[in-house]
Write an enzyme that holds these catalytic residues in place. Structure first.
Site, mmCIF file in Angstrom:
data_model
loop_
_atom_site.group_PDB
_atom_site.id
_atom_site.type_symbol
_atom_site.label_atom_id
_atom_site.label_comp_id
_atom_site.label_asym_id
_atom_site.label_seq_id
_atom_site.Cartn_x
_atom_site.Cartn_y
_atom_site.Cartn_z
ATOM 1 N N ARG A 156 -104.409 -11.600 -29.797
ATOM 2 C CA ARG A 156 -103.753 -10.939 -28.681
ATOM 3 C C ARG A 156 -104.700 -9.899 -28.068
ATOM 4 O O ARG A 156 -105.629 -9.432 -28.727
ATOM 5 C CB ARG A 156 -102.466 -10.252 -29.148
ATOM 6 C CG ARG A 156 -101.442 -11.190 -29.793
ATOM 7 C CD ARG A 156 -100.251 -10.401 -30.300
ATOM 8 N NE ARG A 156 -99.225 -11.249 -30.888
ATOM 9 C CZ ARG A 156 -99.134 -11.550 -32.190
ATOM 10 N NH1 ARG A 156 -100.023 -11.041 -33.037
ATOM 11 N NH2 ARG A 156 -98.174 -12.338 -32.645
ATOM 12 N N LYS A 180 -98.863 -7.520 -34.787
ATOM 13 C CA LYS A 180 -97.563 -6.908 -34.554
ATOM 14 C C LYS A 180 -96.971 -6.439 -35.873
ATOM 15 O O LYS A 180 -97.150 -7.073 -36.907
ATOM 16 C CB LYS A 180 -96.618 -7.899 -33.882
ATOM 17 C CG LYS A 180 -96.966 -8.195 -32.424
ATOM 18 C CD LYS A 180 -95.922 -9.083 -31.786
ATOM 19 C CE LYS A 180 -96.201 -9.288 -30.305
ATOM 20 N NZ LYS A 180 -95.180 -10.154 -29.661
ATOM 21 N N HIS A 251 -103.800 -13.300 -22.243
ATOM 22 C CA HIS A 251 -102.951 -14.222 -23.005
ATOM 23 C C HIS A 251 -103.245 -15.678 -22.662
ATOM 24 O O HIS A 251 -102.905 -16.574 -23.431
ATOM 25 C CB HIS A 251 -101.478 -13.913 -22.749
ATOM 26 C CG HIS A 251 -100.593 -14.191 -23.926
ATOM 27 N ND1 HIS A 251 -100.613 -13.416 -25.066
ATOM 28 C CD2 HIS A 251 -99.698 -15.185 -24.157
ATOM 29 C CE1 HIS A 251 -99.737 -13.907 -25.932
ATOM 30 N NE2 HIS A 251 -99.178 -14.972 -25.412
ATOM 31 N N ARG A 254 -105.268 -17.085 -25.434
ATOM 32 C CA ARG A 254 -104.477 -17.317 -26.648
ATOM 33 C C ARG A 254 -103.690 -18.624 -26.517
ATOM 34 O O ARG A 254 -103.650 -19.427 -27.436
ATOM 35 C CB ARG A 254 -103.531 -16.133 -26.873
ATOM 36 C CG ARG A 254 -102.658 -16.232 -28.131
ATOM 37 C CD ARG A 254 -101.928 -14.906 -28.323
ATOM 38 N NE ARG A 254 -100.861 -14.951 -29.304
ATOM 39 C CZ ARG A 254 -101.013 -14.775 -30.607
ATOM 40 N NH1 ARG A 254 -102.226 -14.573 -31.106
ATOM 41 N NH2 ARG A 254 -99.975 -14.795 -31.420
ATOM 42 N N HIS A 277 -98.006 -15.394 -36.082
ATOM 43 C CA HIS A 277 -96.587 -15.557 -35.765
ATOM 44 C C HIS A 277 -95.749 -15.463 -37.039
ATOM 45 O O HIS A 277 -96.205 -15.829 -38.131
ATOM 46 C CB HIS A 277 -96.324 -16.915 -35.101
ATOM 47 C CG HIS A 277 -96.797 -16.994 -33.687
ATOM 48 N ND1 HIS A 277 -96.482 -16.027 -32.750
ATOM 49 C CD2 HIS A 277 -97.553 -17.926 -33.032
ATOM 50 C CE1 HIS A 277 -97.023 -16.359 -31.590
ATOM 51 N NE2 HIS A 277 -97.678 -17.496 -31.732
ATOM 52 N N TYR A 286 -95.097 -25.698 -27.765
ATOM 53 C CA TYR A 286 -96.450 -26.255 -27.707
ATOM 54 C C TYR A 286 -96.451 -27.689 -28.249
ATOM 55 O O TYR A 286 -97.028 -28.591 -27.680
ATOM 56 C CB TYR A 286 -97.422 -25.418 -28.534
ATOM 57 C CG TYR A 286 -97.826 -24.118 -27.880
ATOM 58 C CD1 TYR A 286 -98.894 -24.056 -27.000
ATOM 59 C CD2 TYR A 286 -97.159 -22.934 -28.180
ATOM 60 C CE1 TYR A 286 -99.279 -22.869 -26.408
ATOM 61 C CE2 TYR A 286 -97.529 -21.734 -27.601
ATOM 62 C CZ TYR A 286 -98.594 -21.707 -26.717
ATOM 63 O OH TYR A 286 -98.967 -20.521 -26.139
#
Length: 287
Positions: A156, A180, A251, A254, A277, A286
């Site tokens: 990110r 995150k 992004h 990514r 994730h 995806y």
């Protein structure tokens, strides 16, 4: 009686004490302040005792009616990010008995359709974009190294810009990123990215650095940590030189990395771990 602005300041202080990332706290502050300004201007509400469910219903309608600079409605994901910040504030207030617990639950998320990823560039276009960057300047070397690292590792933008020099292991071609929730993970650095990051570290960063104590990997012209606004502006400047079918943001690389990995038959669990994730469901659109 405390105002809602004062309660928000206390909430952010609590988040800092819990070790929440600065980027997350900035987002919560920005989006919560926008909500509090709307409450004040539209309904003259500045204290928690006057906050009612009808105000929250009116705010969600206000978000649905908002338009971007191009005249388009806000994306459901953008609306939900604002709702998430405000829900967090309301939940924090409810735990402390400032507002009813049902108030936070009354603020519902909007439905997000599972669409195919947008703003994705094929491998050839990513390489063309990177190759067009003028690397005769210090900023050009830095920009190309950042793009190659974004694309090869799928990190990110905040993870890229949060890197310190010590986080990059050139010998093992890896980088330690802070994701995150302040969760760390190790990501691989591709061969091209490794070559360019090495060139930047050894031949460019020493000339950009003004303070020997500065730990940041990516530096601006003043020798301080590069900010997202500068990264985005530089990407737009490089992308504008090409006739690309999408608007390029950090992004984009990514998403493009993820698309190439899955198209190449990569294991979804490994892709999830690489990208940081929480759940495999994130990759369903995806696949």
């Amino acid at each position: 009686m405390k105002t809602l602005h004062e309660w928000l300041a206390d909430c952010l202080d609590h988040g800092r004490a819990l070790g929440r990332s600065p980027a997350q706290l900035r987002t919560v502050r920005f989006q919560s302040l926008a909500f509090l300004r709307w409450l004040r201007d539209a309904h003259q509400v500045t204290t928690a005792d006057r906050l009612r469910r009808e105000h929250l219903d009116a705010w969600t309608k206000h978000l649905a009616a908002r338009r971007t600079a191009k005249g388009l409605p806000l994306k459901p994901s953008s609306v939900n990010r604002q709702i998430e910040s405000v829900r967090g504030l309301l939940h924090w207030l409810a735990v402390r008995g400032v507002v009813p617990a049902a108030l936070a639950a009354a603020l519902a998320y909007v439905h997000e359709p599972q669409l195919l990823p947008t703003s994705v560039l094929p491998h050839a276009q990513v390489k063309k974009l990177a190759a067009k960057i003028d690397t005769t300047s210090a900023e050009g070397v830095r920009d190309r190294a950042m793009i190659e690292l974004l694309y090869s590792s799928g990190v990110r933008a905040a993870e890229l810009l949060g890197l310190d020099v010590a986080d990059v292991d050139l010998a093992n071609a890896t980088a330690l990123v802070m994701g995150k929730g302040r969760k760390q993970r190790v990501v691989p650095i591709g061969k091209t990215a490794l070559r360019l990051v090495t060139s930047y570290l050894r031949g460019v960063r020493p000339f950009l650095a003004r303070d020997a104590a500065e730990r940041a990997l990516w530096l601006n012209h003043a020798g301080r940590r590069l900010r997202y606004a500068v990264l985005l502006r530089r990407l737009h400047a490089h992308a504008d030189r090409l006739d690309l079918p999408v608007t390029v943001t950090p992004h984009t690389f990514r998403r493009s990395c993820t698309t190439e990995l899955i198209r190449g038959g990569a294991n979804l669990w490994h892709v999830k771990e690489l990208l940081g994730h929480e759940h495999l469901d994130t990759l369903q659109h995806y696949a």
